[in-house]
Scaffold this motif. Structure first.
Motif, PDB file in Angstrom:
ATOM      1  N   ASP A  18      -2.449   3.907   5.216  1.00  0.00           N
ATOM      2  CA  ASP A  18      -2.165   4.971   4.626  1.00  0.00           C
ATOM      3  C   ASP A  18      -2.730   5.734   6.217  1.00  0.00           C
ATOM      4  O   ASP A  18      -2.540   7.382   6.279  1.00  0.00           O
TER       5      ASP A  18
ATOM      6  N   SER B 187       3.910  10.859   0.831  1.00  0.00           N
ATOM      7  CA  SER B 187       3.474  10.478   2.558  1.00  0.00           C
ATOM      8  C   SER B 187       4.476  10.903   3.509  1.00  0.00           C
ATOM      9  O   SER B 187       5.545  10.166   3.557  1.00  0.00           O
TER      10      SER B 187
ATOM     11  N   LYS C 270      -0.756  13.334   4.704  1.00  0.00           N
ATOM     12  CA  LYS C 270       0.123  13.850   2.405  1.00  0.00           C
ATOM     13  C   LYS C 270       0.036  15.252   2.641  1.00  0.00           C
ATOM     14  O   LYS C 270      -0.992  15.725   3.142  1.00  0.00           O
TER      15      LYS C 270
ATOM     16  N   GLN D 292       0.691  -1.181  -0.193  1.00  0.00           N
ATOM     17  CA  GLN D 292      -0.116  -0.045   0.415  1.00  0.00           C
ATOM     18  C   GLN D 292       1.359   1.275  -0.238  1.00  0.00           C
ATOM     19  O   GLN D 292       0.185   2.448  -0.094  1.00  0.00           O
ATOM     20  N   LYS D 293       2.185   1.166   0.105  1.00  0.00           N
ATOM     21  CA  LYS D 293       2.952   2.291  -0.655  1.00  0.00           C
ATOM     22  C   LYS D 293       3.421   3.414  -1.439  1.00  0.00           C
ATOM     23  O   LYS D 293       2.842   2.385  -1.945  1.00  0.00           O
ATOM     24  N   GLU D 294       2.775   3.928  -1.242  1.00  0.00           N
ATOM     25  CA  GLU D 294       2.373   4.856  -2.268  1.00  0.00           C
ATOM     26  C   GLU D 294       3.720   5.571  -2.581  1.00  0.00           C
ATOM     27  O   GLU D 294       4.623   6.218  -2.707  1.00  0.00           O
TER      28      GLU D 294
ATOM     29  N   ARG E  55       5.347  11.070  -6.903  1.00  0.00           N
ATOM     30  CA  ARG E  55       5.060  10.623  -9.183  1.00  0.00           C
ATOM     31  C   ARG E  55       4.846  12.105  -9.008  1.00  0.00           C
ATOM     32  O   ARG E  55       3.914  12.978  -8.267  1.00  0.00           O
TER      33      ARG E  55
END
Length: 435
Positions: free
Chosen positions: A380, A115, A385, A96-98, A101
């Motif tokens: 999350d 994050s 964020k 689930q780690k983003e 981008r």
């Protein structure tokens, strides 16, 4: 379980009400606890522990010796099971780690989101009638994976002033050693305000009874975040003629045994199934150590007979259950039509208990209908964020006019000026460069 046949839609709201106490009454009981902990710190925590847990506590922090000794008390087979669950939960949550981008929304205008772990988090682990060491895994693993700087854990002691060894073993296994012997609303207050022993945290996680839930909601007014309203456990089961009544009964009982304020709901389009399920419930109840809890919970529970699956899906989406089991021939197809649920279990061989313990998904989920707006705990949940943007000279020239026009239209002239001054400077510098 009460049987309701073909209820008209205008009766659904009343029919789907949860068996909860008056929230104002609960708040009135919880507020003095929060106030006293905020004012008296450890003294209040020890007094409330003596009152509610019937034990005198000298040291709130669990010692390293206690943690070490706990491992010896946990059966080796159980240790292996906990490690299997830990591995699966880690696998599910780590993906689930983003990635960061960066997006160039127009030439010279770059935006991205990062994050960042929440610095200090507190985990509340119920330990009253059922010591939920599985919740240590569900909350502790994503907290550690996220990289939170400080992770503390509060859980009520037993009448000997001890924490269940499986809770201590599991916490130690995932790297949490700040464990405090304090439960209930006072445990939430300790993490929200901080005391001489218990550090103040930024966000509080964990399920609990209605008093814990009320305490969590009340402390949000002081600037502390919470994961979600997560009160008494609940399950809804959608079943058709293909369902196994023994399986259904076991699923209903697996939630009913949590406590007297739990609720279970069976919704079916098969007229013969309810009677079969009731027969199996009565048979299985006889073998349950927590039989009395389950019986009380079943008194607040219902079986609803509907004419068709379309009506069942509409009713379930209105109910927004914490757990939803779809025990039908076309479970996956029906699952795609579910919009409000905490976690969904598809097919005859997928009991809710696998999600409670070891499949990998998180079992800390929204209850009391909050699944229509809240998600369950995930990786999350332990991040905040933060957005970033970088504007180049070319970028400001491209976007500047639009910002000036919009700011002026809103009569926010300082906003406009912040752009105008920069564009003017860019223009002046270009003229200088040509000289």
């Amino acid at each position: 379980m009460e049987l309701i046949k073909f209820p008209p839609k205008e009766d659904w709201n009343k029919l789907l009400e949860r068996p909860v106490m008056n929230f104002e009454e609960i708040e009135d009981r919880v507020k003095p606890i929060l106030t006293r902990v905020a004012e008296e710190g450890d003294k209040a925590l020890k007094a409330f522990t003596a009152t509610y847990d019937k034990v005198e506590i000298e040291e709130l922090l669990v010692s390293k010796y206690e943690i070490k000794e706990a491992e010896k008390k946990v059966d080796k087979d159980l240790q292996t099971a906990i490690k299997i669950a830990k591995s699966n939960i880690e696998k599910f949550h780590v993906v689930q780690k983003e990635l960061v981008r960066k997006v160039e929304t127009m030439p010279g205008v770059t935006c991205w989101r990062k994050s960042i772990p929440i610095d200090k988090v507190g985990l509340y682990i119920p330990g009253g009638t059922a010591p939920l060491f599985s919740t240590v895994l569900m909350l502790g693993i994503p907290a550690v994976l996220a990289g939170c700087k400080e992770v503390i854990l509060c859980t009520p002691p037993d009448k000997n002033g001890e924490i269940h060894p499986a809770i201590l073993y599991t916490a130690s296994l995932i790297g949490i050693d700040k464990i405090f012997k304090v439960g209930g609303a006072q445990g939430v207050a300790a993490m929200a305000f901080g005391t001489e022993s218990v550090p103040k945290v930024n966000k509080i996680f964990g399920p609990g009874n209605q008093y814990v839930t009320a305490a969590k909601q009340l402390v949000t007014k002081t600037g502390v975040a919470i994961d979600m309203p997560a009160g008494p456990s609940e399950v809804a089961v959608i079943a058709d003629a293909s369902a196994n009544p023994d399986f259904i009964a076991s699923d209903l009982l697996s939630q009913a045994e949590h406590g007297v304020d739990s609720q279970v709901l069976l919704v079916t389009n098969d007229k013969k199934l309810p009677k079969k399920v009731v027969k199996s419930l009565n048979e299985q109840l006889e073998d349950l150590p927590r039989k009395e809890f389950a019986i009380k919970a079943l008194e607040n529970s219902k079986t609803i007979l509907m004419k068709d699956m379309e009506g069942i899906l509409e009713l379930i989406n209105q109910y927004a259950p914490e757990h939803l089991i779809i025990s039908t021939e076309n479970a996956e197809e029906l699952g795609e039509q579910i919009t409000n649920a905490g976690s969904v279990f598809l097919g005859h061989l997928t009991p809710e208990s696998v999600g409670d313990y070891a499949s990998g998904t998180n079992h800390t989920l929204p209850t009391n209908g909050y699944a229509n707006v809240y998600s369950g705990v995930s990786l999350d949940s332990f991040f905040k964020k933060v957005t970033f943007q970088k504007i180049t000279e070319k970028g400001l020239e491209n976007i500047g006019k639009a910002v000036e026009l919009m700011a002026e239209a809103e009569s926010l002239h300082a906003h406009k000026n912040a752009v105008t001054l920069r564009l003017k400077k860019i223009k002046e510098d270009k003229i200088k460069d040509k000289i």
